[in-house]
Scaffold this motif. Sequence first.
Motif, PDB file in Angstrom:
ATOM      1  N   ASN A  19      17.780   5.640 -25.557  1.00  0.00           N
ATOM      2  CA  ASN A  19      18.159   5.199 -24.215  1.00  0.00           C
ATOM      3  C   ASN A  19      19.513   4.491 -24.242  1.00  0.00           C
ATOM      4  O   ASN A  19      19.696   3.499 -24.944  1.00  0.00           O
ATOM      5  N   SER A  85       9.559   4.260 -18.750  1.00  0.00           N
ATOM      6  CA  SER A  85       8.666   4.331 -17.590  1.00  0.00           C
ATOM      7  C   SER A  85       7.534   5.339 -17.685  1.00  0.00           C
ATOM      8  O   SER A  85       6.437   5.076 -17.179  1.00  0.00           O
ATOM      9  N   ALA A  86       7.722   6.489 -18.308  1.00  0.00           N
ATOM     10  CA  ALA A  86       6.696   7.526 -18.253  1.00  0.00           C
ATOM     11  C   ALA A  86       5.316   7.034 -18.700  1.00  0.00           C
ATOM     12  O   ALA A  86       4.320   7.254 -17.988  1.00  0.00           O
ATOM     13  N   SER A 135      12.354  12.500 -10.827  1.00  0.00           N
ATOM     14  CA  SER A 135      12.275  12.048 -12.209  1.00  0.00           C
ATOM     15  C   SER A 135      13.052  12.999 -13.113  1.00  0.00           C
ATOM     16  O   SER A 135      13.398  14.111 -12.704  1.00  0.00           O
ATOM     17  N   PRO A 136      13.289  12.613 -14.366  1.00  0.00           N
ATOM     18  CA  PRO A 136      13.868  13.540 -15.338  1.00  0.00           C
ATOM     19  C   PRO A 136      12.794  14.284 -16.127  1.00  0.00           C
ATOM     20  O   PRO A 136      13.098  14.987 -17.090  1.00  0.00           O
ATOM     21  N   TYR A 137      11.536  14.148 -15.728  1.00  0.00           N
ATOM     22  CA  TYR A 137      10.395  14.529 -16.548  1.00  0.00           C
ATOM     23  C   TYR A 137      10.029  16.014 -16.472  1.00  0.00           C
ATOM     24  O   TYR A 137      10.539  16.778 -15.654  1.00  0.00           O
ATOM     25  N   ILE A 170      19.085  12.947 -20.389  1.00  0.00           N
ATOM     26  CA  ILE A 170      18.789  12.278 -19.118  1.00  0.00           C
ATOM     27  C   ILE A 170      20.011  11.488 -18.653  1.00  0.00           C
ATOM     28  O   ILE A 170      20.355  11.474 -17.470  1.00  0.00           O
ATOM     29  N   GLY A 197      12.346   7.032 -14.415  1.00  0.00           N
ATOM     30  CA  GLY A 197      13.040   7.492 -15.615  1.00  0.00           C
ATOM     31  C   GLY A 197      14.196   6.554 -15.926  1.00  0.00           C
ATOM     32  O   GLY A 197      15.257   6.640 -15.309  1.00  0.00           O
TER      33      GLY A 197
END
Length: 248
Positions: A19, A85-86, A135-137, A170, A197
């Motif tokens: 991150n 966060s996920a 989200s980036p998910y 991301i 995210g």
Amino acid sequence: MPDVTGYRAKIGVIVPSTNTVVEHDVNALAPHGITFHCGRMYVENQAMGDHDSFVNLQTQLRASMSIALRDVMTAKPDLMMMGMSAPTFSGGVEGNTLFQKEVSDQVGGMPVTTGASACRAALEAIGVKKISVFSPYQPVADEWVDRYFTEAGFDVVSVTGLRCPTATSIAEVTPRDLVKVLEEIDTPETEAIVQVGTNLSFIRMADEAESWLGKPVVAINTATVWHTLRQAGFDDTVGGFGTLFRNF
């Protein structure tokens, strides 16, 4: 004696080693005398472009979380904030509660803020029910997000995943990319837009988007810092980062 720089409070922040956004965002949002200090969860394989690799990434994070917590506790923080966060959305409302307890137990009962609980508190403070989320998910985590917000009492109009292929990619999503996403998910029934995210830097763009969408836009990093401060009794407001931090 108080810390010279964090003389009001020191906040521990747990982030994935991949991150690159959380540290930047929390420092931009930090009121005077409140400092943020990161412990990093080692990620060996950052692939997350399909279901199995995304789930594997979450497994890696959970496996290295205890070490990151151990490390950041040596800075003697007053509060703990999760900069991922996920996993905090997994298992719905109960799953988030259990996650918070798991982390709190590892840091001597210290208060812990998660992205899921922060977004819920933010939406409740603003007073909206119908939300669109992006989200980036991958789909598996978007299902976690949908379930969490639904169980928390919100009407989820849609959850849109950007399907980022790796954890570091991301942070490469541009504001131009997000304009199209915002336009697509801004339906007439949507009362607020939520971004999840933590490696997706959206704190400034959320404020800008509110001006042309005409509705609240909640960035998860803003919400998590805001909620951490409010739980600690700090009522500082900060401009330039959206309705939430400016007015509540």
